[in-house]
Scaffold this motif. Structure first.
Motif, PDB file in Angstrom:
ATOM      1  N   ASP A 130       0.819  -1.209   0.000  1.00 23.69           N
ATOM      2  CA  ASP A 130       0.000   0.000   0.000  1.00 23.69           C
ATOM      3  C   ASP A 130       0.856   1.263   0.000  1.00 23.69           C
ATOM      4  O   ASP A 130       0.556   2.236  -0.691  1.00 23.69           O
ATOM      5  N   ALA A 131       1.938   1.223   0.770  1.00 25.98           N
ATOM      6  CA  ALA A 131       2.808   2.394   0.853  1.00 25.98           C
ATOM      7  C   ALA A 131       3.540   2.652  -0.451  1.00 25.98           C
ATOM      8  O   ALA A 131       3.986   3.769  -0.713  1.00 25.98           O
ATOM      9  N   ALA A 132       3.665   1.608  -1.293  1.00 26.43           N
ATOM     10  CA  ALA A 132       4.375   1.751  -2.571  1.00 26.43           C
ATOM     11  C   ALA A 132       3.449   2.189  -3.692  1.00 26.43           C
ATOM     12  O   ALA A 132       3.893   2.325  -4.828  1.00 26.43           O
ATOM     13  N   GLY A 133       2.172   2.436  -3.385  1.00 24.80           N
ATOM     14  CA  GLY A 133       1.155   2.777  -4.372  1.00 24.80           C
ATOM     15  C   GLY A 133       1.446   4.057  -5.134  1.00 24.80           C
ATOM     16  O   GLY A 133       2.553   4.562  -5.091  1.00 24.80           O
ATOM     17  N   PRO A 134       0.428   4.551  -5.857  1.00 27.54           N
ATOM     18  CA  PRO A 134      -0.979   4.161  -5.783  1.00 27.54           C
ATOM     19  C   PRO A 134      -1.303   2.924  -6.612  1.00 27.54           C
ATOM     20  O   PRO A 134      -0.540   2.542  -7.500  1.00 27.54           O
ATOM     21  N   ALA A 135      -2.454   2.324  -6.303  1.00 23.18           N
ATOM     22  CA  ALA A 135      -2.957   1.173  -7.044  1.00 23.18           C
ATOM     23  C   ALA A 135      -4.474   1.268  -7.078  1.00 23.18           C
ATOM     24  O   ALA A 135      -5.077   1.945  -6.241  1.00 23.18           O
ATOM     25  N   PRO A 136      -5.115   0.586  -8.024  1.00 20.67           N
ATOM     26  CA  PRO A 136      -6.582   0.628  -8.094  1.00 20.67           C
ATOM     27  C   PRO A 136      -7.255  -0.220  -7.019  1.00 20.67           C
ATOM     28  O   PRO A 136      -8.487  -0.246  -6.948  1.00 20.67           O
ATOM     29  N   VAL A 137      -6.469  -0.943  -6.235  1.00 24.72           N
ATOM     30  CA  VAL A 137      -6.986  -1.718  -5.118  1.00 24.72           C
ATOM     31  C   VAL A 137      -6.202  -1.338  -3.868  1.00 24.72           C
ATOM     32  O   VAL A 137      -5.078  -0.838  -3.945  1.00 24.72           O
ATOM     33  N   ARG A 138      -6.823  -1.599  -2.716  1.00 23.17           N
ATOM     34  CA  ARG A 138      -6.105  -1.467  -1.461  1.00 23.17           C
ATOM     35  C   ARG A 138      -5.699  -2.856  -1.016  1.00 23.17           C
ATOM     36  O   ARG A 138      -6.492  -3.801  -1.092  1.00 23.17           O
TER      37      ARG A 138
ATOM     38  N   ASN B 162       2.370 -10.525  -7.016  1.00 23.21           N
ATOM     39  CA  ASN B 162       1.048 -10.100  -7.468  1.00 23.21           C
ATOM     40  C   ASN B 162       0.840  -8.622  -7.163  1.00 23.21           C
ATOM     41  O   ASN B 162       0.334  -7.861  -8.002  1.00 23.21           O
ATOM     42  N   GLY B 163       1.258  -8.198  -5.978  1.00 22.81           N
ATOM     43  CA  GLY B 163       1.136  -6.791  -5.624  1.00 22.81           C
ATOM     44  C   GLY B 163       1.967  -5.892  -6.513  1.00 22.81           C
ATOM     45  O   GLY B 163       1.514  -4.813  -6.934  1.00 22.81           O
ATOM     46  N   LEU B 164       3.189  -6.317  -6.828  1.00 20.45           N
ATOM     47  CA  LEU B 164       4.039  -5.508  -7.703  1.00 20.45           C
ATOM     48  C   LEU B 164       3.405  -5.329  -9.082  1.00 20.45           C
ATOM     49  O   LEU B 164       3.490  -4.244  -9.674  1.00 20.45           O
ATOM     50  N   VAL B 165       2.780  -6.386  -9.593  1.00 20.53           N
ATOM     51  CA  VAL B 165       2.145  -6.271 -10.912  1.00 20.53           C
ATOM     52  C   VAL B 165       0.928  -5.342 -10.828  1.00 20.53           C
ATOM     53  O   VAL B 165       0.703  -4.526 -11.734  1.00 20.53           O
ATOM     54  N   TRP B 166       0.161  -5.419  -9.757  1.00 17.62           N
ATOM     55  CA  TRP B 166      -0.949  -4.481  -9.579  1.00 17.62           C
ATOM     56  C   TRP B 166      -0.443  -3.040  -9.584  1.00 17.62           C
ATOM     57  O   TRP B 166      -1.071  -2.140 -10.159  1.00 17.62           O
ATOM     58  N   LEU B 167       0.685  -2.802  -8.938  1.00 13.97           N
ATOM     59  CA  LEU B 167       1.215  -1.444  -8.840  1.00 13.97           C
ATOM     60  C   LEU B 167       1.730  -0.931 -10.186  1.00 13.97           C
ATOM     61  O   LEU B 167       1.560   0.244 -10.517  1.00 13.97           O
ATOM     62  N   ALA B 168       2.358  -1.800 -10.963  1.00 14.42           N
ATOM     63  CA  ALA B 168       3.007  -1.367 -12.198  1.00 14.42           C
ATOM     64  C   ALA B 168       2.102  -1.465 -13.425  1.00 14.42           C
ATOM     65  O   ALA B 168       2.288  -0.731 -14.396  1.00 14.42           O
ATOM     66  N   MET B 169       1.140  -2.390 -13.404  1.00 17.93           N
ATOM     67  CA  MET B 169       0.258  -2.623 -14.553  1.00 17.93           C
ATOM     68  C   MET B 169      -1.200  -2.582 -14.087  1.00 17.93           C
ATOM     69  O   MET B 169      -1.951  -3.549 -14.254  1.00 17.93           O
ATOM     70  N   PRO B 170      -1.635  -1.459 -13.525  1.00 18.02           N
ATOM     71  CA  PRO B 170      -2.971  -1.422 -12.909  1.00 18.02           C
ATOM     72  C   PRO B 170      -4.122  -1.595 -13.890  1.00 18.02           C
ATOM     73  O   PRO B 170      -5.146  -2.198 -13.545  1.00 18.02           O
TER      74      PRO B 170
END
Length: 257
Positions: A36-44, A78-86
């Motif tokens: 979460d701190a590395a966001g933003p992302a479309p999910v929490r 999975n989180g890294l991909v959410w952050l980079a490829m939202p």
């Protein structure tokens, strides 16, 4: 996190943000908070316990805009991909949720959900000269990796699937990506993300527009493939048994509940 060798070529696109998150986790920050701190992302990002019992994971992510996270490399990547490829991750999740709403949860996922899972877990994007792509589609491994080897300097391969990124922490010869032919440069970011998201439609995914690629065969990715006998292993570099189906698209582990 100590298992990750960030010097490996397959981790290069994920290294900058990944090292920050891994460092936070090593210092005691829960993985969901570090992501979460590395966001933003479309999910929490939330603890795994936030997922109610018997609730499909994909539907929960879509409806709540929350991504349950377990400790470990699988959900870390999975989180890294959410952050980079939202956009792409959101598109895949949207297709999954729509299929669940349409057909419910059954013993078999069906072709669309199966394709989404395959790509989300083990997918990759390949941008390459047409000759390389043609050889790959034909499973012409010697031509792909030996005869056309100089052309790989013009190619880019981005591992997208978080399960494959996890497995590559302990590389083994048989690890195989399901690759999609990309029309954009392959740095995680707006162009590649938007292009992939535009392709993530049920009618496209139903045709499984992917081609298997043993990733350690990629020149420069594994020292042993400098000896061309590396490609003689027919258990890994398998010939195509049936004709490749005709497709008009530009193309290239189990789901969790």
């Amino acid at each position: 996190m100590r298992a990750i060798d960030w010097a490996r070529p397959w981790y290069a696109p994920w290294r900058a943000r990944g090292e920050v998150v891994a460092h936070a986790v090593a210092n005691g920050v829960p993985l969901h908070e570090a992501l979460d701190a590395a966001g933003p992302a479309p999910v929490r990002f939330v603890p795994q316990q936030a997922l109610p019992p018997a609730t499909p994971y994909e539907r929960f992510v879509f409806e709540m805009r929350q991504c349950p996270v377990r400790p470990g490399l699988h959900d870390f990547f999975n989180g890294l991909v959410w952050l980079a490829m939202p956009q792409a991750k959101s598109a895949l999740n949207r297709v999954q949720a729509a299929e669940i709403a349409r057909a419910g949860i059954a013993a078999r996922r069906g072709p669309v959900r199966d394709a989404v899972t395959v790509f989300d877990e083990n997918g990759a994007l390949l941008q390459a000269p047409p000759a390389l792509w043609q050889a790959l589609r034909e499973r012409a491994w010697h031509r792909l990796f030996v005869q056309l080897r100089p052309l790989w300097r013009e190619a880019q391969l981005l591992v997208f699937g978080h399960a494959l990124l996890e497995q590559l922490a302990a590389p083994r010869k048989g690890l195989t990506a399901h690759v999609w032919c990309a029309a954009q440069p392959l740095e995680p970011g707006a162009d590649a993300d938007a292009w992939l998201a535009s392709q993530c439609r049920a009618e496209v995914l139903a045709g499984k527009p992917f081609t298997p690629l043993p990733v350690l065969g990629v020149p420069g990715w594994w020292p042993q493939n400098e000896n061309f006998s590396f490609y003689d292993d027919s258990h890994v570099f398998r010939p195509r048994k049936t004709p490749e189906p005709t497709t008009t698209t530009t193309s290239a582990g189990p789901a969790r509940t």
